[in-house]
Design a protein around this motif. Structure first.
Motif, PDB file in Angstrom:
ATOM      1  N   VAL A   1       4.742   1.286   0.688  1.00  0.00           N
ATOM      2  CA  VAL A   1       3.344   1.270   1.132  1.00  0.00           C
ATOM      3  C   VAL A   1       2.422   1.748   0.011  1.00  0.00           C
ATOM      4  O   VAL A   1       2.621   2.824  -0.562  1.00  0.00           O
ATOM      5  CB  VAL A   1       3.139   2.172   2.366  1.00  0.00           C
ATOM      6  CG1 VAL A   1       1.676   2.188   2.793  1.00  0.00           C
ATOM      7  CG2 VAL A   1       4.026   1.702   3.517  1.00  0.00           C
TER       8      VAL A   1
ATOM      9  N   VAL B   1      -7.852   5.221  13.225  1.00  0.00           N
ATOM     10  CA  VAL B   1      -6.576   4.656  12.765  1.00  0.00           C
ATOM     11  C   VAL B   1      -5.792   5.730  12.012  1.00  0.00           C
ATOM     12  O   VAL B   1      -6.353   6.446  11.176  1.00  0.00           O
ATOM     13  CB  VAL B   1      -6.814   3.442  11.839  1.00  0.00           C
ATOM     14  CG1 VAL B   1      -5.491   2.908  11.302  1.00  0.00           C
ATOM     15  CG2 VAL B   1      -7.576   2.348  12.588  1.00  0.00           C
TER      16      VAL B   1
ATOM     17  N   ILE C   1      -2.493  -1.746   1.734  1.00  0.00           N
ATOM     18  CA  ILE C   1      -3.594  -1.513   2.669  1.00  0.00           C
ATOM     19  C   ILE C   1      -4.838  -1.169   1.857  1.00  0.00           C
ATOM     20  O   ILE C   1      -4.824  -0.232   1.055  1.00  0.00           O
ATOM     21  CB  ILE C   1      -3.264  -0.361   3.632  1.00  0.00           C
ATOM     22  CG1 ILE C   1      -1.985  -0.668   4.423  1.00  0.00           C
ATOM     23  CG2 ILE C   1      -4.430  -0.111   4.585  1.00  0.00           C
ATOM     24  CD1 ILE C   1      -1.415   0.531   5.154  1.00  0.00           C
TER      25      ILE C   1
ATOM     26  N   HIS D   1      -3.736  -5.242   5.421  1.00  0.00           N
ATOM     27  CA  HIS D   1      -4.960  -4.867   6.137  1.00  0.00           C
ATOM     28  C   HIS D   1      -6.083  -4.569   5.145  1.00  0.00           C
ATOM     29  O   HIS D   1      -5.845  -4.019   4.061  1.00  0.00           O
ATOM     30  CB  HIS D   1      -4.744  -3.619   6.998  1.00  0.00           C
ATOM     31  CG  HIS D   1      -3.726  -3.788   8.082  1.00  0.00           C
ATOM     32  ND1 HIS D   1      -2.387  -3.513   7.895  1.00  0.00           N
ATOM     33  CD2 HIS D   1      -3.853  -4.205   9.375  1.00  0.00           C
ATOM     34  CE1 HIS D   1      -1.730  -3.747   9.008  1.00  0.00           C
ATOM     35  NE2 HIS D   1      -2.596  -4.164   9.921  1.00  0.00           N
TER      36      HIS D   1
ATOM     37  N   CYS E   1     -13.322   2.826   6.164  1.00  0.00           N
ATOM     38  CA  CYS E   1     -13.035   4.261   6.176  1.00  0.00           C
ATOM     39  C   CYS E   1     -14.336   5.038   6.007  1.00  0.00           C
ATOM     40  O   CYS E   1     -15.366   4.475   5.648  1.00  0.00           O
ATOM     41  CB  CYS E   1     -12.027   4.634   5.087  1.00  0.00           C
ATOM     42  SG  CYS E   1     -12.619   4.396   3.395  1.00  0.00           S
TER      43      CYS E   1
ATOM     44  N   ASP F   1       3.679  -3.713   1.343  1.00  0.00           N
ATOM     45  CA  ASP F   1       2.596  -3.452   2.287  1.00  0.00           C
ATOM     46  C   ASP F   1       1.442  -2.773   1.552  1.00  0.00           C
ATOM     47  O   ASP F   1       1.502  -1.585   1.232  1.00  0.00           O
ATOM     48  CB  ASP F   1       3.102  -2.567   3.422  1.00  0.00           C
ATOM     49  CG  ASP F   1       2.066  -2.378   4.525  1.00  0.00           C
ATOM     50  OD1 ASP F   1       0.998  -3.008   4.456  1.00  0.00           O
ATOM     51  OD2 ASP F   1       2.328  -1.597   5.461  1.00  0.00           O
TER      52      ASP F   1
ATOM     53  N   THR G   1      -9.698   7.392   7.891  1.00  0.00           N
ATOM     54  CA  THR G   1      -9.517   6.115   8.582  1.00  0.00           C
ATOM     55  C   THR G   1      -9.605   6.270  10.108  1.00  0.00           C
ATOM     56  O   THR G   1      -9.243   5.356  10.839  1.00  0.00           O
ATOM     57  CB  THR G   1      -8.162   5.476   8.218  1.00  0.00           C
ATOM     58  OG1 THR G   1      -7.099   6.364   8.604  1.00  0.00           O
ATOM     59  CG2 THR G   1      -8.093   5.192   6.731  1.00  0.00           C
TER      60      THR G   1
ATOM     61  N   ILE H   1      -1.786   2.256  -0.723  1.00  0.00           N
ATOM     62  CA  ILE H   1      -3.153   2.256  -0.212  1.00  0.00           C
ATOM     63  C   ILE H   1      -4.114   2.201  -1.395  1.00  0.00           C
ATOM     64  O   ILE H   1      -3.982   2.974  -2.347  1.00  0.00           O
ATOM     65  CB  ILE H   1      -3.432   3.511   0.636  1.00  0.00           C
ATOM     66  CG1 ILE H   1      -2.555   3.507   1.902  1.00  0.00           C
ATOM     67  CG2 ILE H   1      -4.911   3.597   1.026  1.00  0.00           C
ATOM     68  CD1 ILE H   1      -2.659   4.767   2.741  1.00  0.00           C
TER      69      ILE H   1
ATOM     70  N   LEU I   1      -3.412  11.073   2.098  1.00  0.00           N
ATOM     71  CA  LEU I   1      -2.888   9.737   2.372  1.00  0.00           C
ATOM     72  C   LEU I   1      -1.511   9.522   1.745  1.00  0.00           C
ATOM     73  O   LEU I   1      -0.819   8.553   2.064  1.00  0.00           O
ATOM     74  CB  LEU I   1      -3.843   8.668   1.823  1.00  0.00           C
ATOM     75  CG  LEU I   1      -5.275   8.649   2.365  1.00  0.00           C
ATOM     76  CD1 LEU I   1      -6.111   7.655   1.583  1.00  0.00           C
ATOM     77  CD2 LEU I   1      -5.285   8.310   3.854  1.00  0.00           C
TER      78      LEU I   1
ATOM     79  N   LEU J   1      -8.746   0.042   1.722  1.00  0.00           N
ATOM     80  CA  LEU J   1      -9.781   0.772   2.461  1.00  0.00           C
ATOM     81  C   LEU J   1     -11.135   0.552   1.794  1.00  0.00           C
ATOM     82  O   LEU J   1     -11.242   0.595   0.563  1.00  0.00           O
ATOM     83  CB  LEU J   1      -9.472   2.270   2.492  1.00  0.00           C
ATOM     84  CG  LEU J   1      -8.093   2.704   2.989  1.00  0.00           C
ATOM     85  CD1 LEU J   1      -8.005   4.228   3.027  1.00  0.00           C
ATOM     86  CD2 LEU J   1      -7.780   2.116   4.354  1.00  0.00           C
TER      87      LEU J   1
ATOM     88  N   LEU K   1      -2.811   6.031   9.423  1.00  0.00           N
ATOM     89  CA  LEU K   1      -1.994   5.223   8.524  1.00  0.00           C
ATOM     90  C   LEU K   1      -0.678   5.922   8.202  1.00  0.00           C
ATOM     91  O   LEU K   1      -0.598   7.150   8.224  1.00  0.00           O
ATOM     92  CB  LEU K   1      -2.750   4.972   7.212  1.00  0.00           C
ATOM     93  CG  LEU K   1      -4.032   4.142   7.300  1.00  0.00           C
ATOM     94  CD1 LEU K   1      -4.654   4.022   5.910  1.00  0.00           C
ATOM     95  CD2 LEU K   1      -3.764   2.754   7.881  1.00  0.00           C
TER      96      LEU K   1
END
Length: 260
Positions: free
Chosen positions: A57, A151, A81, A136, A140, A79, A148, A59, A185, A83, A153
């Motif tokens: 992951v 949500v 993501i 996604h 934010c 993945d 977020t 971000i 995060l 923001l 994360l």
């Protein structure tokens, strides 16, 4: 140039397309190719191809609708993501991801990414690979402890931030508070990648002058250290153009591991 009060990136109207056209386009007279395009891409390629930043992951929290630095990570992270603090930037990024009419053309950036990887003929494949990896694009808000909210994360293995810290921070205390929220995060052992403007006080977007928090290399490294990060790679490049659209003196790229 606008001589009035400086606007704040996430508080006032920010023209995401004008920002991209000025600082990231493929126009022959675009003065910032070496600094805003090639510098972060080259260093991202080096860090991620070296193999010490890994995971599932990632971000990304970057200024405007920047995605070019992410071409180097889509081979590694399944993945991604993204923001965004600004709704226009959110829409601009989503338009590119969904290949909608009028989306900003990043072909020159994907071509540079494949050139760095030694496979220049696969530019279109690289573009599609990154779009597929982005799961996604969400909004934010740094006024919330969980930026977020509502949500929640998953903790990221890596967080990338290009130009955002100096755009949203008013002063040193604000920078530290924002950096701490970004740190939350990340999982312990994860990596934070920061790319920023050194010794800058403003950035022009169209006819509007936007605030930039002014800091130097020492401040940036000390801020990371205070929050438990250990820097493992750093590069600084002096401003390579004479443009007055921003008064930054250099670009800085730093990779740091969250030790605790």
């Amino acid at each position: 140039m606008d001589c009035g009060p400086k606007k704040i990136y996430h508080k006032h109207d920010f023209d995401s397309r004008a920002f991209l056209e000025t600082y990231c386009s493929d126009k022959p007279d675009m003065a910032f190719a070496e600094d805003s395009l090639k510098f972060p891409m080259t260093n991202c390629h080096y860090v991620f191809s070296s193999g010490f930043v890994k995971g599932d992951v990632l971000i990304d929290l970057s200024v405007g609708s920047l995605i070019h630095h992410l071409y180097s990570v889509c081979d590694i992270f399944k993945d991604i993501i993204i923001l965004k603090l600004n709704e226009k930037c959110n829409m601009e990024t989503s338009k590119w991801k969904d290949t909608r009419t009028g989306a900003f053309n990043w072909t020159h950036a994907s071509a540079h990414a494949t050139k760095l990887e030694g496979r220049s003929a696969q530019t279109q494949d690289k573009d599609e690979q990154l779009k597929t990896a982005i799961s996604h694009v969400i909004s934010c808000d740094f006024d919330n402890e969980n930026i977020t909210y509502p949500v929640v994360l998953p903790l990221a293995d890596c967080v990338t931030c290009v130009g955002i810290m100096e755009a949203i921070s008013k002063d040193e205390d604000d920078y530290m508070g924002n950096l701490e929220k970004i740190s939350k995060l990340l999982r312990p052992g994860g990596h934070l990648i920061l790319v920023g403007l050194l010794n800058a006080s403003y950035l022009m977007v169209g006819e509007e002058k936007f605030h930039v928090f002014e800091f130097d290399e020492i401040f940036m490294k000390n801020a990371l250290r205070k929050l438990g990060f250990v820097a493992d790679y750093c590069a600084v490049q002096r401003k390579s153009n004479a443009s007055s659209l921003s008064d930054y003196k250099a670009m800085m790229f730093i990779s740091a591991c969250k030790a605790k």
